[in-house]
Design a protein around this motif. Structure first.
Motif, mmCIF file in Angstrom:
data_model
loop_
_atom_site.group_PDB
_atom_site.id
_atom_site.type_symbol
_atom_site.label_atom_id
_atom_site.label_comp_id
_atom_site.label_asym_id
_atom_site.label_seq_id
_atom_site.Cartn_x
_atom_site.Cartn_y
_atom_site.Cartn_z
ATOM 1 N N ALA A 182 33.871 57.387 -62.819
ATOM 2 C CA ALA A 182 33.196 57.722 -61.558
ATOM 3 C C ALA A 182 34.082 58.565 -60.651
ATOM 4 C CB ALA A 182 32.781 56.444 -60.829
ATOM 5 N N LEU A 183 35.367 58.721 -61.012
ATOM 6 C CA LEU A 183 36.299 59.508 -60.206
ATOM 7 C C LEU A 183 36.718 60.739 -61.002
ATOM 8 C CD1 LEU A 183 38.458 56.541 -58.891
ATOM 9 C CD2 LEU A 183 36.830 57.871 -57.572
ATOM 10 N N PRO A 184 35.971 61.836 -60.909
ATOM 11 C CA PRO A 184 36.233 63.009 -61.751
ATOM 12 C C PRO A 184 37.564 63.686 -61.460
ATOM 13 C CG PRO A 184 34.590 63.517 -60.073
ATOM 14 C CD PRO A 184 34.814 62.036 -60.018
ATOM 15 N N ALA A 185 38.194 63.426 -60.307
ATOM 16 C CA ALA A 185 39.436 64.106 -59.955
ATOM 17 C C ALA A 185 40.673 63.413 -60.515
ATOM 18 C CB ALA A 185 39.556 64.221 -58.434
ATOM 19 N N ARG A 186 40.479 62.373 -61.326
ATOM 20 C CA ARG A 186 41.626 61.619 -61.813
ATOM 21 C C ARG A 186 42.452 62.425 -62.821
ATOM 22 N NH1 ARG A 186 37.626 60.522 -65.282
ATOM 23 N NH2 ARG A 186 38.072 59.854 -67.407
ATOM 24 N N ARG A 187 43.703 62.031 -62.971
ATOM 25 C CA ARG A 187 44.571 62.531 -64.035
ATOM 26 C C ARG A 187 44.710 61.442 -65.089
ATOM 27 N NH1 ARG A 187 49.895 63.870 -60.933
ATOM 28 N NH2 ARG A 187 50.626 64.196 -63.069
ATOM 29 N N ARG A 188 45.075 61.844 -66.287
ATOM 30 C CA ARG A 188 45.134 60.886 -67.393
ATOM 31 C C ARG A 188 46.441 61.060 -68.146
ATOM 32 N NH1 ARG A 188 41.784 60.844 -72.728
ATOM 33 N NH2 ARG A 188 41.576 58.637 -73.193
ATOM 34 N N HIS A 189 47.179 59.938 -68.320
ATOM 35 C CA HIS A 189 48.423 59.964 -69.083
ATOM 36 C C HIS A 189 48.330 58.930 -70.204
ATOM 37 C CE1 HIS A 189 49.823 62.124 -65.546
ATOM 38 N NE2 HIS A 189 50.921 62.445 -66.214
ATOM 39 N N GLU A 190 48.796 59.321 -71.377
ATOM 40 C CA GLU A 190 48.745 58.444 -72.541
ATOM 41 C C GLU A 190 50.156 57.991 -72.907
ATOM 42 O OE1 GLU A 190 46.270 58.684 -76.561
ATOM 43 O OE2 GLU A 190 47.930 60.129 -76.532
ATOM 44 N N VAL A 191 50.293 56.682 -73.124
ATOM 45 C CA VAL A 191 51.564 56.104 -73.565
ATOM 46 C C VAL A 191 51.495 55.919 -75.078
ATOM 47 C CG1 VAL A 191 53.203 54.212 -73.313
ATOM 48 C CG2 VAL A 191 51.768 54.885 -71.371
ATOM 49 N N SER A 192 52.470 56.504 -75.793
ATOM 50 C CA SER A 192 52.480 56.415 -77.246
ATOM 51 C C SER A 192 53.905 56.588 -77.747
ATOM 52 C CB SER A 192 51.574 57.501 -77.851
ATOM 53 O OG SER A 192 51.614 57.474 -79.262
ATOM 54 N N ASP A 193 54.330 55.682 -78.631
ATOM 55 C CA ASP A 193 55.663 55.764 -79.244
ATOM 56 C C ASP A 193 56.770 55.891 -78.205
ATOM 57 O OD1 ASP A 193 54.582 55.641 -81.851
ATOM 58 O OD2 ASP A 193 54.211 57.800 -81.839
ATOM 59 N N GLY A 194 56.627 55.180 -77.088
ATOM 60 C CA GLY A 194 57.660 55.156 -76.074
ATOM 61 C C GLY A 194 57.671 56.337 -75.139
ATOM 62 N N THR A 195 56.761 57.273 -75.338
ATOM 63 C CA THR A 195 56.708 58.455 -74.470
ATOM 64 C C THR A 195 55.396 58.477 -73.693
ATOM 65 O OG1 THR A 195 55.707 59.859 -76.183
ATOM 66 C CG2 THR A 195 58.122 59.749 -76.109
ATOM 67 N N VAL A 196 55.367 59.281 -72.649
ATOM 68 C CA VAL A 196 54.175 59.418 -71.811
ATOM 69 C C VAL A 196 53.838 60.893 -71.679
ATOM 70 C CG1 VAL A 196 53.140 58.959 -69.550
ATOM 71 C CG2 VAL A 196 54.792 57.335 -70.507
ATOM 72 N N ARG A 197 52.622 61.247 -72.012
ATOM 73 C CA ARG A 197 52.221 62.652 -71.885
ATOM 74 C C ARG A 197 50.898 62.741 -71.154
ATOM 75 N NH1 ARG A 197 48.544 65.031 -75.710
ATOM 76 N NH2 ARG A 197 47.581 63.447 -77.050
ATOM 77 N N GLU A 198 50.740 63.811 -70.386
ATOM 78 C CA GLU A 198 49.475 64.018 -69.684
ATOM 79 C C GLU A 198 48.452 64.586 -70.647
ATOM 80 O OE1 GLU A 198 47.630 65.671 -65.484
ATOM 81 O OE2 GLU A 198 49.743 66.015 -65.966
ATOM 82 N N VAL A 199 47.251 64.010 -70.597
ATOM 83 C CA VAL A 199 46.156 64.429 -71.463
ATOM 84 C C VAL A 199 45.035 64.960 -70.584
ATOM 85 C CG1 VAL A 199 44.511 63.712 -73.237
ATOM 86 C CG2 VAL A 199 46.768 62.640 -73.112
ATOM 87 N N PRO A 200 44.634 66.205 -70.738
ATOM 88 C CA PRO A 200 43.515 66.709 -69.941
ATOM 89 C C PRO A 200 42.283 65.828 -70.124
ATOM 90 C CG PRO A 200 44.601 68.512 -71.077
ATOM 91 C CD PRO A 200 45.197 67.243 -71.623
#
Length: 251
Positions: A182-200
């Protein structure tokens, strides 16, 4: 708020849970943290909230006022809901009336006289949300905030998150339920294998964004009569339709 080269492990000989994390969070950001269980999402949230200290790296310019709601609210405390929220308001040095206002908004005003250890999981979770919001946080960190909530509160919480962001606060949320759509302006980050990357956000699977209603499945669950009321309450709090059928003894 800046996270630079952050690494964390729980013991000197333990494996690294997070390694070399870099994040830049600005006022008004709503950041969704995703990843499978066990990847370190909750650890990252506790680090951002200041409950854990990085083993390496730094977290700079954290807002002075932080609200944090854990995935599991600790109910083993000798308070009623009213006493607990009143105590937290005093600790936060905010108007005690705000406790009642948040209790009403989150639908727990009828439980103010109930002891914490007598609450259902969903109601206890709302208490955790209320204490995090009492202080008008500049940084709001929520670990699976939608889990166990009734439909009305699930609909209200994105509005609350939007208000914190609109006031210049930073909101960081882990959300398995998908209610942040419901919040289209959000950012998204994925945690995987100890790292964090931003995912569009545009990379999300189309089926996740379609909004199509998922078909219902009817489950038959047999449970001891002494446990039926509590189980039914917890399922209803999660938004499920529950019909109770009493059977004859031994059937």
């Amino acid at each position: 708020m800046r996270v630079a080269n952050l690494s964390f492990r729980y013991g000197r000989r333990d494996p690294w849970v997070l390694s070399g994390v870099e994040l830049n969070l600005g006022g008004g950001d709503v950041v969704e943290i995703t990843g499978i269980n066990g990847t370190g999402k909750s650890t990252l949230l506790r680090l951002l909230a200041g409950l854990l200290r990085p083993v390496r790296g730094v977290i700079e310019d954290r807002p002075a006022v932080v609200g944090y709601a854990p995935e599991r609210f600790p109910v083993g405390q000798p308070f009623t809901v009213a006493a607990y929220l009143g105590h937290m308001a005093a600790v936060r040095r905010v108007d005690p009336r705000s406790a009642g206002e948040w209790a009403e908004r989150l639908g727990i005003d009828h439980l103010l006289g109930r002891r914490l250890h007598d609450l259902s999981k969903g109601s206890a979770h709302k208490v955790g949300l209320a204490q995090a919001l009492l202080c008008r946080p500049g940084l709001l960190v929520l670990d699976e905030p939608f889990a166990g909530l009734d439909a009305a509160t699930r609909a209200e919480l994105p509005r609350v998150i939007g208000e914190v962001a609109a006031g210049g606060g930073i909101v960081v949320v882990s959300d398995h339920q998908g209610d942040l759509r419901a919040l289209p302006a959000r950012r998204r980050h994925e945690v995987s294998d100890g790292t964090v990357r931003e995912v569009p956000v545009a990379e999300e699977h189309p089926d996740d964004l379609s909004g199509a209603a998922e078909p219902d499945t009817v489950l038959e669950v047999r449970v001891a009569a002494s446990k039926a009321v509590d189980l039914a309450e917890r399922l209803r709090a999660e938004g499920h339709h529950v019909r109770t059928i009493r059977t004859a003894a031994g059937r």
